[in-house]
Design a protein around this motif. Structure first.
Motif, PDB file in Angstrom:
ATOM      1  N   ALA A 168       0.836  -1.202   0.000  1.00 18.02           N
ATOM      2  CA  ALA A 168       0.000   0.000   0.000  1.00 18.02           C
ATOM      3  C   ALA A 168       0.870   1.251   0.000  1.00 18.02           C
ATOM      4  CB  ALA A 168      -0.908   0.008   1.221  1.00 18.02           C
ATOM      5  N   SER A 169       0.429   2.244  -0.757  1.00 20.66           N
ATOM      6  CA  SER A 169       1.161   3.510  -0.804  1.00 20.66           C
ATOM      7  C   SER A 169       0.738   4.398   0.363  1.00 20.66           C
ATOM      8  CB  SER A 169       0.869   4.234  -2.118  1.00 20.66           C
ATOM      9  OG  SER A 169      -0.497   4.640  -2.173  1.00 20.66           O
ATOM     10  N   GLY A 170       1.521   5.429   0.627  1.00 21.55           N
ATOM     11  CA  GLY A 170       1.162   6.376   1.659  1.00 21.55           C
ATOM     12  C   GLY A 170      -0.162   7.058   1.375  1.00 21.55           C
ATOM     13  N   GLU A 171      -0.405   7.321   0.096  1.00 22.87           N
ATOM     14  CA  GLU A 171      -1.654   7.966  -0.290  1.00 22.87           C
ATOM     15  C   GLU A 171      -2.852   7.052  -0.027  1.00 22.87           C
ATOM     16  OE1 GLU A 171       1.057   7.795  -2.114  1.00 22.87           O
ATOM     17  OE2 GLU A 171       1.691   9.918  -2.206  1.00 22.87           O
ATOM     18  N   GLU A 172      -2.689   5.766  -0.283  1.00 24.91           N
ATOM     19  CA  GLU A 172      -3.789   4.817  -0.050  1.00 24.91           C
ATOM     20  C   GLU A 172      -4.084   4.681   1.437  1.00 24.91           C
ATOM     21  OE1 GLU A 172      -3.572   1.663  -3.746  1.00 24.91           O
ATOM     22  OE2 GLU A 172      -1.983   1.587  -2.217  1.00 24.91           O
ATOM     23  N   ARG A 173      -3.050   4.625   2.239  1.00 28.08           N
ATOM     24  CA  ARG A 173      -3.272   4.531   3.687  1.00 28.08           C
ATOM     25  C   ARG A 173      -3.896   5.814   4.231  1.00 28.08           C
ATOM     26  NH1 ARG A 173       2.323   1.424   4.242  1.00 28.08           N
ATOM     27  NH2 ARG A 173       1.525  -0.715   4.216  1.00 28.08           N
ATOM     28  N   ALA A 174      -3.479   6.940   3.706  1.00 30.12           N
ATOM     29  CA  ALA A 174      -4.050   8.216   4.147  1.00 30.12           C
ATOM     30  C   ALA A 174      -5.516   8.327   3.743  1.00 30.12           C
ATOM     31  CB  ALA A 174      -3.248   9.373   3.555  1.00 30.12           C
ATOM     32  N   PHE A 176      -7.658   5.866   3.394  1.00 29.02           N
ATOM     33  CA  PHE A 176      -8.435   5.030   4.312  1.00 29.02           C
ATOM     34  C   PHE A 176      -8.591   5.713   5.666  1.00 29.02           C
ATOM     35  CE2 PHE A 176      -7.986   2.055   7.915  1.00 29.02           C
ATOM     36  CZ  PHE A 176      -9.291   1.581   7.930  1.00 29.02           C
ATOM     37  N   ALA A 177      -7.498   6.245   6.219  1.00 26.76           N
ATOM     38  CA  ALA A 177      -7.546   6.890   7.531  1.00 26.76           C
ATOM     39  C   ALA A 177      -8.515   8.058   7.534  1.00 26.76           C
ATOM     40  CB  ALA A 177      -6.148   7.360   7.936  1.00 26.76           C
ATOM     41  N   SER A 178      -8.535   8.810   6.439  1.00 24.70           N
ATOM     42  CA  SER A 178      -9.418   9.967   6.351  1.00 24.70           C
ATOM     43  C   SER A 178     -10.884   9.543   6.402  1.00 24.70           C
ATOM     44  CB  SER A 178      -9.135  10.742   5.068  1.00 24.70           C
ATOM     45  OG  SER A 178     -10.031  11.829   4.930  1.00 24.70           O
ATOM     46  N   VAL A 179     -11.227   8.517   5.648  1.00 27.23           N
ATOM     47  CA  VAL A 179     -12.613   8.041   5.620  1.00 27.23           C
ATOM     48  C   VAL A 179     -12.990   7.422   6.965  1.00 27.23           C
ATOM     49  CG1 VAL A 179     -14.152   6.341   4.570  1.00 27.23           C
ATOM     50  CG2 VAL A 179     -12.671   7.729   3.133  1.00 27.23           C
ATOM     51  N   TRP A 180     -12.054   6.686   7.560  1.00 23.85           N
ATOM     52  CA  TRP A 180     -12.295   6.060   8.868  1.00 23.85           C
ATOM     53  C   TRP A 180     -12.587   7.121   9.922  1.00 23.85           C
ATOM     54  CZ3 TRP A 180     -12.648   1.026  10.532  1.00 23.85           C
ATOM     55  CH2 TRP A 180     -12.545   0.807  11.916  1.00 23.85           C
ATOM     56  N   GLN A 181     -11.746   8.137   9.989  1.00 21.64           N
ATOM     57  CA  GLN A 181     -11.933   9.170  11.005  1.00 21.64           C
ATOM     58  C   GLN A 181     -13.151  10.048  10.720  1.00 21.64           C
ATOM     59  OE1 GLN A 181     -10.448   9.511  14.009  1.00 21.64           O
ATOM     60  NE2 GLN A 181      -9.530   7.536  13.435  1.00 21.64           N
ATOM     61  N   ASP A 182     -13.575  10.126   9.471  1.00 22.95           N
ATOM     62  CA  ASP A 182     -14.762  10.920   9.181  1.00 22.95           C
ATOM     63  C   ASP A 182     -15.996  10.292   9.813  1.00 22.95           C
ATOM     64  OD1 ASP A 182     -16.040  13.188   7.670  1.00 22.95           O
ATOM     65  OD2 ASP A 182     -17.156  11.494   6.826  1.00 22.95           O
ATOM     66  N   ARG A 183     -16.040   8.975   9.876  1.00 30.08           N
ATOM     67  CA  ARG A 183     -17.171   8.328  10.559  1.00 30.08           C
ATOM     68  C   ARG A 183     -17.138   8.644  12.051  1.00 30.08           C
ATOM     69  NH1 ARG A 183     -18.635   1.968  11.502  1.00 30.08           N
ATOM     70  NH2 ARG A 183     -20.895   2.272  11.827  1.00 30.08           N
ATOM     71  N   VAL A 184     -15.956   8.624  12.634  1.00 28.53           N
ATOM     72  CA  VAL A 184     -15.822   8.992  14.047  1.00 28.53           C
ATOM     73  C   VAL A 184     -16.260  10.442  14.252  1.00 28.53           C
ATOM     74  CG1 VAL A 184     -14.204   9.265  15.963  1.00 28.53           C
ATOM     75  CG2 VAL A 184     -13.945   7.338  14.384  1.00 28.53           C
ATOM     76  N   ARG A 185     -15.859  11.302  13.340  1.00 25.44           N
ATOM     77  CA  ARG A 185     -16.244  12.717  13.437  1.00 25.44           C
ATOM     78  C   ARG A 185     -17.753  12.872  13.419  1.00 25.44           C
ATOM     79  NH1 ARG A 185     -18.384  16.241  10.431  1.00 25.44           N
ATOM     80  NH2 ARG A 185     -18.375  14.820   8.622  1.00 25.44           N
TER      81      ARG A 185
END
Length: 204
Positions: A168-174, A176-185
């Protein structure tokens, strides 16, 4: 630390801890908790950690409608066993906020301020995650959460699969993290007081 900015906008909790007051840890025993404290404890941020934080908040507000909640003054009984699902993670957040600890908790001073034994598992009430009971008057509320109203993004599964891949590239991991944290938000900022998502109710 560089934490997501929305953490600081999540609801905060102000409590009074008589032990902290006695030992001079906090003036007047006043302690304030934010979602970032739960993240530091768990080491991650997810809907379970956020939901646990909001359930603790809802339970304490229901038990102390006209006063500051008393940290150390509540017994917590988890419905499920400690090793079942996310029960242990949720219980750790409950301990952080309420002070209620299992058998590894503080033994007290002069018979007061005892924290061990205030957290129990396997209460068997499958209609709630846990029961919060005030030690001073026996008032009890049951807390639960239903995250169906805060669904993950449609692309979440695919992004997670790519983020977990060895190449996985840094962009792909970022991504995923962005979408994951948006649900938490969304859970913390849009559903903190939504009774369909976070429930605290008294039972007859």
């Amino acid at each position: 630390m560089h934490l997501p900015a929305f953490y600081s906008h999540a609801p905060r909790l102000l409590l009074r801890d008589p032990l902290a007051e006695l030992l001079g840890a906090a003036h007047g025993g006043l302690l304030e908790y934010g979602y970032a404290d739960a993240v530091r404890l768990a080491g991650h941020s997810c809907p379970t950690v956020a939901g646990a934080y909001l359930m603790a908040r809802a339970g304490l507000r229901a038990l102390y409608p006209e006063a500051l909640p008393e940290r150390g003054g509540v017994q917590v009984t988890m419905s499920a066993a400690e090793v079942e699902g996310t029960t242990g993670v949720i219980a750790q957040v409950f301990t952080l906020v309420t002070g209620a600890a299992a058998n590894n908790g503080f033994n007290g001073i002069g018979g007061r301020f005892v924290r061990h034994g205030l957290l129990r598992y396997g209460g068997g009430d499958l209609q709630s995650v846990a029961a919060f009971r005030r030690i001073d008057n026996g008032d009890t509320v049951h807390v639960a959460m239903d995250l169906t109203g805060v669904p993950p993004a449609p692309q979440m599964r695919a992004l997670m699969a790519r983020a977990l891949a060895d190449d996985a590239s840094g962009e792909e991991r970022a991504a995923f993290a962005s979408v994951w944290q948006d649900r938490v938000r969304r859970l913390l900022l849009e559903h903190a007081d939504d009774p369909a998502t976070i429930r605290a109710e008294r039972r007859a």
